[in-house]
Design a protein around this motif. Sequence first.
Motif, PDB file in Angstrom:
ATOM      1  N   GLN A 106       8.906  32.466   2.454  1.00  0.00           N
ATOM      2  CA  GLN A 106       8.015  31.572   3.199  1.00  0.00           C
ATOM      3  C   GLN A 106       8.181  31.633   4.722  1.00  0.00           C
ATOM      4  O   GLN A 106       7.744  30.733   5.433  1.00  0.00           O
ATOM      5  N   THR A 107       8.806  32.675   5.259  1.00  0.00           N
ATOM      6  CA  THR A 107       9.005  32.792   6.705  1.00  0.00           C
ATOM      7  C   THR A 107       7.678  32.876   7.445  1.00  0.00           C
ATOM      8  O   THR A 107       7.493  32.208   8.467  1.00  0.00           O
ATOM      9  N   PHE A 108       6.745  33.663   6.949  1.00  0.00           N
ATOM     10  CA  PHE A 108       5.467  33.817   7.639  1.00  0.00           C
ATOM     11  C   PHE A 108       4.662  32.520   7.598  1.00  0.00           C
ATOM     12  O   PHE A 108       4.008  32.155   8.573  1.00  0.00           O
ATOM     13  N   GLN A 109       4.729  31.795   6.486  1.00  0.00           N
ATOM     14  CA  GLN A 109       4.035  30.510   6.386  1.00  0.00           C
ATOM     15  C   GLN A 109       4.643  29.512   7.372  1.00  0.00           C
ATOM     16  O   GLN A 109       3.933  28.755   8.030  1.00  0.00           O
ATOM     17  N   PHE A 110       5.961  29.500   7.492  1.00  0.00           N
ATOM     18  CA  PHE A 110       6.651  28.623   8.435  1.00  0.00           C
ATOM     19  C   PHE A 110       6.229  28.942   9.869  1.00  0.00           C
ATOM     20  O   PHE A 110       5.936  28.044  10.655  1.00  0.00           O
ATOM     21  N   HIS A 111       6.150  30.231  10.206  1.00  0.00           N
ATOM     22  CA  HIS A 111       5.741  30.645  11.549  1.00  0.00           C
ATOM     23  C   HIS A 111       4.300  30.196  11.825  1.00  0.00           C
ATOM     24  O   HIS A 111       3.990  29.686  12.893  1.00  0.00           O
ATOM     25  N   ARG A 112       3.438  30.357  10.852  1.00  0.00           N
ATOM     26  CA  ARG A 112       2.035  29.964  10.979  1.00  0.00           C
ATOM     27  C   ARG A 112       1.897  28.460  11.231  1.00  0.00           C
ATOM     28  O   ARG A 112       1.174  28.021  12.121  1.00  0.00           O
ATOM     29  N   PHE A 125      14.421  42.248   5.822  1.00  0.00           N
ATOM     30  CA  PHE A 125      14.108  41.342   4.723  1.00  0.00           C
ATOM     31  C   PHE A 125      14.254  39.913   5.229  1.00  0.00           C
ATOM     32  O   PHE A 125      15.285  39.537   5.778  1.00  0.00           O
ATOM     33  N   LEU A 126      13.198  39.132   5.044  1.00  0.00           N
ATOM     34  CA  LEU A 126      13.175  37.756   5.538  1.00  0.00           C
ATOM     35  C   LEU A 126      13.304  36.771   4.394  1.00  0.00           C
ATOM     36  O   LEU A 126      13.064  37.104   3.237  1.00  0.00           O
ATOM     37  N   GLN A 127      13.672  35.546   4.755  1.00  0.00           N
ATOM     38  CA  GLN A 127      13.731  34.485   3.767  1.00  0.00           C
ATOM     39  C   GLN A 127      12.322  34.201   3.253  1.00  0.00           C
ATOM     40  O   GLN A 127      11.333  34.463   3.933  1.00  0.00           O
ATOM     41  N   PHE A 174      11.929  35.824  14.159  1.00  0.00           N
ATOM     42  CA  PHE A 174      12.056  36.502  12.869  1.00  0.00           C
ATOM     43  C   PHE A 174      13.456  37.045  12.611  1.00  0.00           C
ATOM     44  O   PHE A 174      13.878  37.118  11.462  1.00  0.00           O
ATOM     45  N   THR A 175      14.204  37.412  13.638  1.00  0.00           N
ATOM     46  CA  THR A 175      15.575  37.883  13.392  1.00  0.00           C
ATOM     47  C   THR A 175      16.507  36.725  13.073  1.00  0.00           C
ATOM     48  O   THR A 175      17.480  36.904  12.346  1.00  0.00           O
ATOM     49  N   LEU A 176      16.202  35.519  13.553  1.00  0.00           N
ATOM     50  CA  LEU A 176      17.008  34.356  13.200  1.00  0.00           C
ATOM     51  C   LEU A 176      16.829  33.983  11.737  1.00  0.00           C
ATOM     52  O   LEU A 176      17.730  33.439  11.105  1.00  0.00           O
TER      53      LEU A 176
END
Length: 53
Positions: A12-18, A8-10, A47-49
Motif C-alpha cells: 500500500q505504499t503507492f496508495q499512501f503516497h497518493r 521492494f516496497l511495503q 519511497f526509500t524510507l
Amino acid sequence: MGEPKLIFLQAQTFQFHREMKMYEMGINENQLKPVRVLDKPDLIKFFTLLEER
C-alpha cells in the motif's frame, strides 16, 4: 541512462503516497498521475524510507 534499480516496497505504499499528495495539495484523486520514475529528491526520500527490509 544508468542501470535500473529494483526496490521492494511495503504493501500500500503507492496508495499512501497518493492520499498524502491529495491531502497536501487539496486536489481530487483523478488529478494525480501515478509515480513511475523517482526523479525528484522528495520522491526518492519518501519511497526509500518505506523500502521493505
